[in-house]
Design a protein around this motif. Sequence first.
Motif, PDB file in Angstrom:
ATOM      1  N   TYR A  34       0.817  -1.218   0.000  1.00  0.00           N
ATOM      2  CA  TYR A  34       0.000   0.000   0.000  1.00  0.00           C
ATOM      3  C   TYR A  34       0.850   1.267   0.000  1.00  0.00           C
ATOM      4  CZ  TYR A  34      -0.026   0.083   5.265  1.00  0.00           C
ATOM      5  OH  TYR A  34       0.289   0.120   6.596  1.00  0.00           O
ATOM      6  N   GLU A  35       0.210   2.347  -0.432  1.00  0.00           N
ATOM      7  CA  GLU A  35       0.851   3.668  -0.597  1.00  0.00           C
ATOM      8  C   GLU A  35       2.075   3.609  -1.510  1.00  0.00           C
ATOM      9  OE1 GLU A  35       0.984   6.393   2.652  1.00  0.00           O
ATOM     10  OE2 GLU A  35      -0.486   5.251   3.787  1.00  0.00           O
ATOM     11  N   GLY A  36       1.966   2.816  -2.554  1.00  0.00           N
ATOM     12  CA  GLY A  36       3.044   2.683  -3.531  1.00  0.00           C
ATOM     13  C   GLY A  36       3.710   1.337  -3.413  1.00  0.00           C
ATOM     14  N   THR A  37       3.475   0.446  -4.373  1.00  0.00           N
ATOM     15  CA  THR A  37       4.119  -0.862  -4.340  1.00  0.00           C
ATOM     16  C   THR A  37       5.630  -0.704  -4.513  1.00  0.00           C
ATOM     17  OG1 THR A  37       3.962  -1.203  -6.731  1.00  0.00           O
ATOM     18  CG2 THR A  37       2.076  -1.920  -5.398  1.00  0.00           C
ATOM     19  N   SER A  38       6.356  -1.733  -4.149  1.00  0.00           N
ATOM     20  CA  SER A  38       7.808  -1.680  -4.303  1.00  0.00           C
ATOM     21  C   SER A  38       8.204  -1.456  -5.752  1.00  0.00           C
ATOM     22  CB  SER A  38       8.439  -2.979  -3.781  1.00  0.00           C
ATOM     23  OG  SER A  38       8.260  -3.092  -2.386  1.00  0.00           O
ATOM     24  N   GLU A  39       7.424  -2.037  -6.664  1.00  0.00           N
ATOM     25  CA  GLU A  39       7.727  -1.885  -8.090  1.00  0.00           C
ATOM     26  C   GLU A  39       7.538  -0.428  -8.543  1.00  0.00           C
ATOM     27  OE1 GLU A  39       6.938  -5.980  -7.030  1.00  0.00           O
ATOM     28  OE2 GLU A  39       5.730  -4.179  -6.745  1.00  0.00           O
ATOM     29  N   VAL A  40       6.451   0.194  -8.108  1.00  0.00           N
ATOM     30  CA  VAL A  40       6.194   1.590  -8.462  1.00  0.00           C
ATOM     31  C   VAL A  40       7.248   2.504  -7.833  1.00  0.00           C
ATOM     32  CG1 VAL A  40       4.612   3.513  -8.039  1.00  0.00           C
ATOM     33  CG2 VAL A  40       3.734   1.358  -8.945  1.00  0.00           C
ATOM     34  N   LEU A  41       7.648   2.217  -6.596  1.00  0.00           N
ATOM     35  CA  LEU A  41       8.642   3.052  -5.932  1.00  0.00           C
ATOM     36  C   LEU A  41       9.987   2.981  -6.634  1.00  0.00           C
ATOM     37  CD1 LEU A  41       7.837   2.432  -2.164  1.00  0.00           C
ATOM     38  CD2 LEU A  41       7.159   4.348  -3.596  1.00  0.00           C
ATOM     39  N   ARG A  42      10.346   1.812  -7.127  1.00  0.00           N
ATOM     40  CA  ARG A  42      11.599   1.707  -7.888  1.00  0.00           C
ATOM     41  C   ARG A  42      11.521   2.550  -9.159  1.00  0.00           C
ATOM     42  NH1 ARG A  42      11.815  -3.333  -5.132  1.00  0.00           N
ATOM     43  NH2 ARG A  42      13.923  -3.625  -4.251  1.00  0.00           N
ATOM     44  N   ASN A  43      10.363   2.588  -9.784  1.00  0.00           N
ATOM     45  CA  ASN A  43      10.182   3.459 -10.953  1.00  0.00           C
ATOM     46  C   ASN A  43      10.360   4.925 -10.562  1.00  0.00           C
ATOM     47  OD1 ASN A  43       9.629   1.256 -12.572  1.00  0.00           O
ATOM     48  ND2 ASN A  43       7.408   1.503 -12.486  1.00  0.00           N
ATOM     49  N   THR A  44       9.761   5.298  -9.423  1.00  0.00           N
ATOM     50  CA  THR A  44       9.860   6.681  -8.952  1.00  0.00           C
ATOM     51  C   THR A  44      11.311   7.069  -8.696  1.00  0.00           C
ATOM     52  OG1 THR A  44       7.661   6.587  -7.932  1.00  0.00           O
ATOM     53  CG2 THR A  44       9.178   8.270  -7.106  1.00  0.00           C
ATOM     54  N   ILE A  45      12.032   6.207  -8.011  1.00  0.00           N
ATOM     55  CA  ILE A  45      13.438   6.487  -7.696  1.00  0.00           C
ATOM     56  C   ILE A  45      14.262   6.613  -8.968  1.00  0.00           C
ATOM     57  CG2 ILE A  45      15.506   5.552  -6.596  1.00  0.00           C
ATOM     58  CD1 ILE A  45      13.493   4.164  -4.604  1.00  0.00           C
ATOM     59  N   ALA A  46      14.040   5.695  -9.900  1.00  0.00           N
ATOM     60  CA  ALA A  46      14.802   5.736 -11.157  1.00  0.00           C
ATOM     61  C   ALA A  46      14.512   7.003 -11.941  1.00  0.00           C
ATOM     62  CB  ALA A  46      14.480   4.500 -11.995  1.00  0.00           C
ATOM     63  N   ARG A  47      13.253   7.411 -11.971  1.00  0.00           N
ATOM     64  CA  ARG A  47      12.905   8.651 -12.699  1.00  0.00           C
ATOM     65  C   ARG A  47      13.599   9.858 -12.098  1.00  0.00           C
ATOM     66  NH1 ARG A  47       7.613   6.407 -13.159  1.00  0.00           N
ATOM     67  NH2 ARG A  47       6.920   7.606 -11.338  1.00  0.00           N
ATOM     68  N   ARG A  48      13.678   9.902 -10.774  1.00  0.00           N
ATOM     69  CA  ARG A  48      14.340  11.044 -10.129  1.00  0.00           C
ATOM     70  C   ARG A  48      15.855  11.020 -10.411  1.00  0.00           C
ATOM     71  NH1 ARG A  48      10.254  14.416  -8.892  1.00  0.00           N
ATOM     72  NH2 ARG A  48      11.650  15.555  -7.478  1.00  0.00           N
ATOM     73  N   LEU A  49      16.422   9.824 -10.490  1.00  0.00           N
ATOM     74  CA  LEU A  49      17.840   9.726 -10.793  1.00  0.00           C
ATOM     75  C   LEU A  49      18.145  10.155 -12.222  1.00  0.00           C
ATOM     76  CD1 LEU A  49      18.647   6.261  -9.144  1.00  0.00           C
ATOM     77  CD2 LEU A  49      19.478   8.505  -8.377  1.00  0.00           C
ATOM     78  N   LEU A  50      17.235   9.845 -13.132  1.00  0.00           N
ATOM     79  CA  LEU A  50      17.450  10.121 -14.552  1.00  0.00           C
ATOM     80  C   LEU A  50      16.947  11.491 -14.986  1.00  0.00           C
ATOM     81  CD1 LEU A  50      16.364   6.598 -15.868  1.00  0.00           C
ATOM     82  CD2 LEU A  50      18.692   7.522 -15.871  1.00  0.00           C
ATOM     83  N   LYS A  51      16.305  12.210 -14.043  1.00  0.00           N
ATOM     84  CA  LYS A  51      15.692  13.491 -14.377  1.00  0.00           C
ATOM     85  C   LYS A  51      16.751  14.504 -14.819  1.00  0.00           C
ATOM     86  CE  LYS A  51      12.553  16.956 -12.396  1.00  0.00           C
ATOM     87  NZ  LYS A  51      11.792  17.342 -11.186  1.00  0.00           N
TER      88      LYS A  51
END
Length: 380
Positions: A363-380
């Motif tokens: 809940y409040e963001g699956t581990s898979e979605v959170l990894r996407n979020t982290i990667a997007r911030r790294l690649l921003k």
Amino acid sequence: MDFSLTPEQQQIRDMVAEFVDEEVVPRAAEIDAADEFPWDLVEEMSDLGLMGMPFPEEYDGAGLDYHSYAIALEEISRGSGGLGTVVAAHTSLAGNMLNAYGDDDQKSAFLAPLNRGDDVGAFALSEAGAGSDVPAMQTTAEKDGDEYVVNGDKLWISNGSVADTVTLFAKTDPDAGHRGISSFVVRPEEDDGFYVEGTEDKLGDKGCPTAELRFDDMRIPESRILGEEGDGFTHALETLNGGRITIAARSIGLARAALEDSLQYAQDREQFDQPISEFQTIQHKLADMDTKIQSAKLLMHRAADKKIRGEDFIKDAAQAKLYASEISREVTNEGIQIHGGYGYTKDFDVERYYRDSKLNEIYEGTSEVLRNTIARRLLK
């Protein structure tokens, strides 16, 4: 990051820890078995000011910083994962929505009763076909004069069957994608057309009802919209970012409970004429469990610190929630292993910690979605 507690934060921690040890821990197994909302504990927490911790005193909140709130939620979750979710859904989601996006009248009418503990809050975002994919929601709110008419269904709503105030997301413009989502305040007892369809029988997180809600031509006044039409998607994302810090706190609390029980058990349990704590294999397990917990705490407080400073904390919150949720499962699993066969029975609490910890990865963001979020911030 070097983080040490201030005297006030230590006082909050000690006060909540004492309450948890005296009132929550003795009840936790009963709450898990009965799966009933612990109204009496919520009332006691209200008296202690724990239902509106991070909100302004102007609206009857406790005025605590986000470090203190996370510390308190960690302690509450150490006692009962279900009670931790009750407080997190009430505060981090419903309360934060009202505090961040409500006007003065809305805060006085809806946030203040939440902070006092007179009302219980819930956050209605997810649907059967719209979990991680928020714009796929089908619930609509159609303007009709000075009212909105709401139709649709929500699923997986923590506190949903007991809430007095629900922050609801619906499409005011179904053709505009995520830009057509708006957020509202709903009052189940006042708003005709609000129905609780039932609650889920879950693996863990007992004591916090997870409800399916239905809205059938539910009419709410236009004064119940939060912000402007089309703001809802942003409201949801920003609220969940803050909520992830406290799911990290819940994760850490459960992991700590497993470690503390395992430390005691390992010193009490004897095999081959010595406590099992004397075996290096057990020592290594305990060492790894504590190291993971301490690492998760630092990530959590780093995210909380950035939130307090008004800095961009999206990646930090995602990392804290991701890491803490996964080590929570790992640490509680090791707790069962240290307890051996006893750990697999309901005579010992570690099996409950394990069941409760799994939810943190969902809940409040699956581990898979959170990894996407982290990667997007790294690649921003």
